[in-house]
Design a protein around this motif. Structure first.
Motif, mmCIF file in Angstrom:
data_model
loop_
_atom_site.group_PDB
_atom_site.id
_atom_site.type_symbol
_atom_site.label_atom_id
_atom_site.label_comp_id
_atom_site.label_asym_id
_atom_site.label_seq_id
_atom_site.Cartn_x
_atom_site.Cartn_y
_atom_site.Cartn_z
ATOM 1 N N VAL A 203 0.632 -0.925 0.273
ATOM 2 C CA VAL A 203 0.169 0.524 -0.028
ATOM 3 C C VAL A 203 1.211 1.124 -0.307
ATOM 4 O O VAL A 203 0.383 2.294 -0.938
ATOM 5 N N ARG A 204 2.056 1.348 0.783
ATOM 6 C CA ARG A 204 2.761 2.129 0.600
ATOM 7 C C ARG A 204 2.984 2.975 -0.367
ATOM 8 O O ARG A 204 3.445 3.976 -1.245
ATOM 9 N N GLU A 205 4.144 1.670 -1.156
ATOM 10 C CA GLU A 205 4.558 1.987 -2.057
ATOM 11 C C GLU A 205 3.112 2.461 -3.799
ATOM 12 O O GLU A 205 3.541 2.288 -5.147
ATOM 13 N N GLY A 206 2.247 1.637 -3.304
ATOM 14 C CA GLY A 206 1.235 2.016 -4.519
ATOM 15 C C GLY A 206 1.015 0.873 -5.721
ATOM 16 O O GLY A 206 0.839 1.357 -6.038
ATOM 17 N N GLY A 265 -4.606 2.333 3.588
ATOM 18 C CA GLY A 265 -4.597 3.558 2.628
ATOM 19 C C GLY A 265 -4.733 5.027 2.889
ATOM 20 O O GLY A 265 -4.037 6.135 2.546
ATOM 21 N N PHE A 268 -1.793 6.066 5.095
ATOM 22 C CA PHE A 268 -0.801 6.543 3.759
ATOM 23 C C PHE A 268 -1.053 7.566 2.888
ATOM 24 O O PHE A 268 0.216 8.123 2.642
ATOM 25 N N ARG A 270 -2.807 7.315 0.376
ATOM 26 C CA ARG A 270 -2.772 6.481 -0.647
ATOM 27 C C ARG A 270 -3.710 6.091 -1.179
ATOM 28 O O ARG A 270 -4.676 5.487 -0.297
ATOM 29 N N ARG A 273 -5.765 -0.104 -4.325
ATOM 30 C CA ARG A 273 -5.282 -0.473 -5.707
ATOM 31 C C ARG A 273 -6.018 -2.038 -5.310
ATOM 32 O O ARG A 273 -4.562 -2.256 -4.762
ATOM 33 N N ASP A 318 6.814 4.715 8.366
ATOM 34 C CA ASP A 318 7.491 6.289 8.149
ATOM 35 C C ASP A 318 8.408 6.475 9.144
ATOM 36 O O ASP A 318 8.898 7.469 8.869
#
Length: 318
Positions: A203-206, A265, A268, A270, A273, A318
């Motif tokens: 999730v952090r990296e999308g 999400g 973050f 974000r 997806r 983070d």
């Protein structure tokens, strides 16, 4: 005040349990086999963050080699062992170790712990187990009395065998044993070998996520602080163990995994997806548990709200 050995004391769960028991006034010795690479560095960070402030010594010990464990038990005369030393399920790059490497090490190490507890007349042994012992076809919610002789995979079979070994030693020696059936966990200071932490990193990296089957249904997902509080309360209890040899470390209000992902999400910042393909079954036991066995021993426990737990994890990442 008890004399307690905590194995896996540099681990995700063990470091916090050892520190909490020491702060409660017990005499604690920790041991761990710190491994190598990134896992070793994270273990050392946990020692500095949790054990050092609580003045808990952590001895580097390979439990599969019985002499070092025997020496610890001879010197310190423990009345309780909290066995949380569980080899990481993933190696460098997320690769799983070969069964020929991981299975003998886990079973031999636990056999050494059981033998040391028996020979040194330890009163009680709490040992890590897993919700994986429950067959995938178990009706929900799963209860501690459910059959565990139908494992759904090799990892589940190892956990089931460990519980059987503990019962056998308890029956012949009088050692009181309690299997701590752990469900998927998350929270600060956990490694990326944890399934929920891998999801958090994605999730952090999308990245597009692949969720396991059942992600839309409620399941046991435990915040680390709640698990630690439960284990500490069980370790401090001195009576009432006779009728209970396994407990679910669970919450009465399970989360949907998809809700956990969306909470990640949000924290973050974000967009989440989720792909159309699902992750392979068996990687993450999505079960609902009956927690009456735990309540019998330590009563109703506080549980961390999802938003609070996810926020703590995200702040640490983070």
């Amino acid at each position: 005040m008890s004399d307690i050995l905590v194995t896996g004391a540099a681990g995700f769960v063990g470091s916090r349990v050892a520190a909490a028991l020491a702060r409660a006034g017990h005499r604690i010795v920790g041991c761990d086999h710190l491994g190598s690479g990134a896992a070793r560095e994270l273990a050392r960070e946990r020692v500095r963050a949790w054990l050092d402030p609580a003045h808990v010594r952590c001895v580097d010990v390979d439990l599969a080699e019985g002499d070092a464990l025997d020496h610890l038990c001879t010197v310190h005369r423990f009345d309780t062992i909290v066995h949380l030393a569980v080899p990481a399920p993933a190696g460098p790059g997320g690769a799983r170790p070969a069964p020929a490497d991981s299975v003998p090490a886990r079973l031999v190490a636990f056999a050494q712990v059981l033998d040391a507890a028996r020979r040194h007349r330890v009163d009680r042994l709490l040992h890590a187990s897993s919700a994986a012992v429950y067959a995938a076809s178990e009706p929900q919610p799963v209860v501690e009395s459910a059959r565990i002789d139908r494992p759904s995979g090799l990892d589940a079979a190892v956990w089931s065998a460990s519980e059987t070994m503990a019962r056998a030693v308890a029956g012949e020696s009088g050692l009181q044993t309690l299997a701590l059936r752990l469900f998927p966990m998350y929270g600060p200071w956990g490694g990326l070998d944890l399934p929920l932490h891998r999801l958090a990193q994605a999730v952090r990296e999308g990245r597009t996520l692949r969720l396991p089957p059942g992600a839309e249904a409620g399941a046991e997902i435990a915040f680390i602080d709640d698990v630690v509080d439960d284990i500490v309360a069980l370790a401090e209890r001195r009576t009432g163990w006779g009728a209970v040899d396994a407990v679910n470390l669970a919450r009465p209000q399970p989360f949907r995994l998809v809700d956990v992902v969306h909470a990640l999400g949000f924290e973050f910042g974000r967009a989440v997806r989720i792909g159309s393909e699902t992750a392979p079954a068996g990687r993450l036991p999505l079960l609902v548990a009956d927690d009456r066995g735990l309540q019998t021993l330590v009563g109703t426990r506080r549980r961390t709200a999802l938003v609070e737990g996810v926020r703590a994890l995200v702040q640490w990442l983070d």
